[in-house]
Design a protein around this motif. Structure first.
Motif, PDB file in Angstrom:
ATOM      1  N   GLY A 134       0.819  -1.201   0.000  1.00  0.00           N
ATOM      2  CA  GLY A 134       0.000   0.000   0.000  1.00  0.00           C
ATOM      3  C   GLY A 134       0.852   1.250   0.000  1.00  0.00           C
ATOM      4  O   GLY A 134       1.752   1.392   0.844  1.00  0.00           O
ATOM      5  N   LEU A 135       0.598   2.151  -0.941  1.00  0.00           N
ATOM      6  CA  LEU A 135       1.413   3.352  -1.034  1.00  0.00           C
ATOM      7  C   LEU A 135       1.238   4.248   0.185  1.00  0.00           C
ATOM      8  O   LEU A 135       2.174   4.942   0.598  1.00  0.00           O
ATOM      9  N   GLY A 136       0.035   4.252   0.780  1.00  0.00           N
ATOM     10  CA  GLY A 136      -0.169   5.051   1.980  1.00  0.00           C
ATOM     11  C   GLY A 136       0.725   4.589   3.118  1.00  0.00           C
ATOM     12  O   GLY A 136       1.406   5.404   3.761  1.00  0.00           O
ATOM     13  N   GLU A 137       0.737   3.285   3.380  1.00  0.00           N
ATOM     14  CA  GLU A 137       1.612   2.749   4.417  1.00  0.00           C
ATOM     15  C   GLU A 137       3.083   2.870   4.032  1.00  0.00           C
ATOM     16  O   GLU A 137       3.953   3.072   4.888  1.00  0.00           O
ATOM     17  N   PHE A 138       3.365   2.754   2.735  1.00  0.00           N
ATOM     18  CA  PHE A 138       4.756   2.851   2.271  1.00  0.00           C
ATOM     19  C   PHE A 138       5.350   4.218   2.589  1.00  0.00           C
ATOM     20  O   PHE A 138       6.523   4.325   2.962  1.00  0.00           O
ATOM     21  N   PHE A 139       4.556   5.272   2.452  1.00  0.00           N
ATOM     22  CA  PHE A 139       5.053   6.626   2.693  1.00  0.00           C
ATOM     23  C   PHE A 139       4.952   7.051   4.157  1.00  0.00           C
ATOM     24  O   PHE A 139       5.525   8.080   4.522  1.00  0.00           O
ATOM     25  N   THR A 140       4.259   6.318   4.982  1.00  0.00           N
ATOM     26  CA  THR A 140       4.050   6.736   6.370  1.00  0.00           C
ATOM     27  C   THR A 140       4.732   5.833   7.384  1.00  0.00           C
ATOM     28  O   THR A 140       4.690   6.117   8.582  1.00  0.00           O
ATOM     29  N   ARG A 141       5.378   4.755   6.943  1.00  0.00           N
ATOM     30  CA  ARG A 141       6.082   3.857   7.861  1.00  0.00           C
ATOM     31  C   ARG A 141       7.587   4.002   7.687  1.00  0.00           C
ATOM     32  O   ARG A 141       8.084   4.307   6.611  1.00  0.00           O
ATOM     33  N   GLU A 198       8.938  -7.507   6.379  1.00  0.00           N
ATOM     34  CA  GLU A 198       8.556  -6.997   5.058  1.00  0.00           C
ATOM     35  C   GLU A 198       7.164  -6.372   5.034  1.00  0.00           C
ATOM     36  O   GLU A 198       6.925  -5.395   4.320  1.00  0.00           O
ATOM     37  N   GLU A 199       6.229  -6.900   5.835  1.00  0.00           N
ATOM     38  CA  GLU A 199       4.866  -6.358   5.820  1.00  0.00           C
ATOM     39  C   GLU A 199       4.770  -5.029   6.562  1.00  0.00           C
ATOM     40  O   GLU A 199       3.761  -4.327   6.429  1.00  0.00           O
ATOM     41  N   LEU A 200       5.802  -4.658   7.331  1.00  0.00           N
ATOM     42  CA  LEU A 200       5.785  -3.405   8.089  1.00  0.00           C
ATOM     43  C   LEU A 200       6.770  -2.380   7.549  1.00  0.00           C
ATOM     44  O   LEU A 200       6.847  -1.271   8.076  1.00  0.00           O
ATOM     45  N   ALA A 201       7.522  -2.741   6.506  1.00  0.00           N
ATOM     46  CA  ALA A 201       8.566  -1.855   6.002  1.00  0.00           C
ATOM     47  C   ALA A 201       7.965  -0.677   5.248  1.00  0.00           C
ATOM     48  O   ALA A 201       7.004  -0.822   4.492  1.00  0.00           O
ATOM     49  N   GLY A 202       8.549   0.502   5.458  1.00  0.00           N
ATOM     50  CA  GLY A 202       8.125   1.716   4.774  1.00  0.00           C
ATOM     51  C   GLY A 202       9.315   2.557   4.354  1.00  0.00           C
ATOM     52  O   GLY A 202      10.481   2.199   4.605  1.00  0.00           O
ATOM     53  N   PHE A 203       9.026   3.698   3.746  1.00  0.00           N
ATOM     54  CA  PHE A 203      10.060   4.522   3.109  1.00  0.00           C
ATOM     55  C   PHE A 203      10.126   5.921   3.702  1.00  0.00           C
ATOM     56  O   PHE A 203      10.882   6.750   3.215  1.00  0.00           O
ATOM     57  N   ARG A 204       9.363   6.196   4.764  1.00  0.00           N
ATOM     58  CA  ARG A 204       9.283   7.562   5.279  1.00  0.00           C
ATOM     59  C   ARG A 204      10.639   8.067   5.788  1.00  0.00           C
ATOM     60  O   ARG A 204      11.065   9.175   5.440  1.00  0.00           O
TER      61      ARG A 204
END
Length: 299
Positions: free
Chosen positions: A61-68, A74-80
């Protein structure tokens, strides 16, 4: 009376062979250009395919990707955290490199005498602009991370990137200053302006399109550099930095860490991160074009 066709200079040239050589040379350079374009298109297609598969099949999910923040799961990894760190890196790199680089170029181009030492410095600056980026990472590692002992913090990465882009900024600024006609300077001197007033109010505004374009393109190169950041210790950090003295993991190093993982989920996370990084590079190049056109219109 001889004619032009009797001249050996014209009769000994095989024009058909010359035209054939020209067509062959044109074909070679066209093939070389298309090879680069095709390879770039294939790379972009591969990234776009992995990005699409990651979003559709791996439920990234792009929302979670940008906010985590980053995570080993792997299921909790993000790019914030990586995005924030890269933005802070670019701000600090611009501050550290722009004023020193532009000031050095102004001195070399406008004030320094044309001596052997000056020409040696300019030649070395041109060579430094082509030095591999990992060399600057090793320099920052030896001088700042280990030498001073500041550790693998964000300011160390900014220094490494500033050292990388500073020769590029100096060289592009010199070229921009040289492009200003001498008549513009002479007209300013004729009105009674001093040398510094001429540089500040006449030369710099006229050269600003080239200076801004060169600076932003240099920063666009720096935002994608991985080797200097790895050398200063910017590996995996699972939190967002809040200041220049925090440890960090920028976008290129975060993508590198994900791509090295055996899980396919991390590979698709890396592709998503590459898409975000490419978006940043395209935006920075667009800003460079916009600022150049704006200054050229206003001047």
């Amino acid at each position: 009376m001889s004619t032009e066709t009797d001249d050996p200079l014209f009769t000994e040239i095989d024009l058909e062979w010359e035209h054939l050589k020209n067509r062959l040379f044109l074909g070679v350079i066209f093939a070389a250009s298309m090879f680069g374009v095709v390879m770039l298109a294939l790379l972009l297609l591969d990234v776009a395919t992995d990005f699409y598969v990651g979003v559709t099949e791996y439920d990234i999910g792009l929302g979670e990707f940008f906010t985590r923040d980053g995570s080993r799961r792997e299921e909790l990894a993000g790019f914030r955290g990586a995005i924030v760190a890269s933005i802070m890196l670019m701000v600090l790199t611009a501050i550290l490199s722009f004023f020193v680089g532009v000031g050095s170029a102004i001195y070399l181009e406008e004030y320094a005498p044309d001596t052997r030492v000056t020409r040696l410095i300019e030649a070395n600056l041109a060579n430094l602009a082509g030095v591999p980026s990992i060399v600057y990472g090793l320099l920052a590692l030896a001088a700042f991370v280990n030498g001073i002992g500041i550790g693998p913090i964000l300011i160390a990465g900014s220094v490494a990137l500033a050292l990388l882009v500073m020769p590029i900024i100096i060289v592009t600024t010199q070229e921009a200053l040289r492009s200003v006609p001498d008549g513009v300077r002479n007209g300013s001197y004729a009105t009674g302006a001093t040398e510094w007033q001429t540089i500040r109010r006449v030369v710099l505004p006229a050269a600003m399109p080239g200076i801004m374009t060169g600076t932003i393109l240099a920063l666009a190169r720096a935002i994608g550099e991985t080797a200097p950041l790895i050398m200063v210790g910017a590996l995996f950090v699972n939190r967002t930095p809040f200041g220049p003295f925090d440890r960090f993991s920028a976008m290129p190093t975060q993508i590198y860490n994900w791509a090295a993982e055996p899980s396919q989920h991390f590979v698709h996370l890396a592709a998503t991160g590459i898409a975000v990084l490419l978006a940043f590079v395209f935006v920075m190049n667009g800003i460079a074009v916009y600022l150049r056109n704006k200054y050229e219109t206003d001047i």
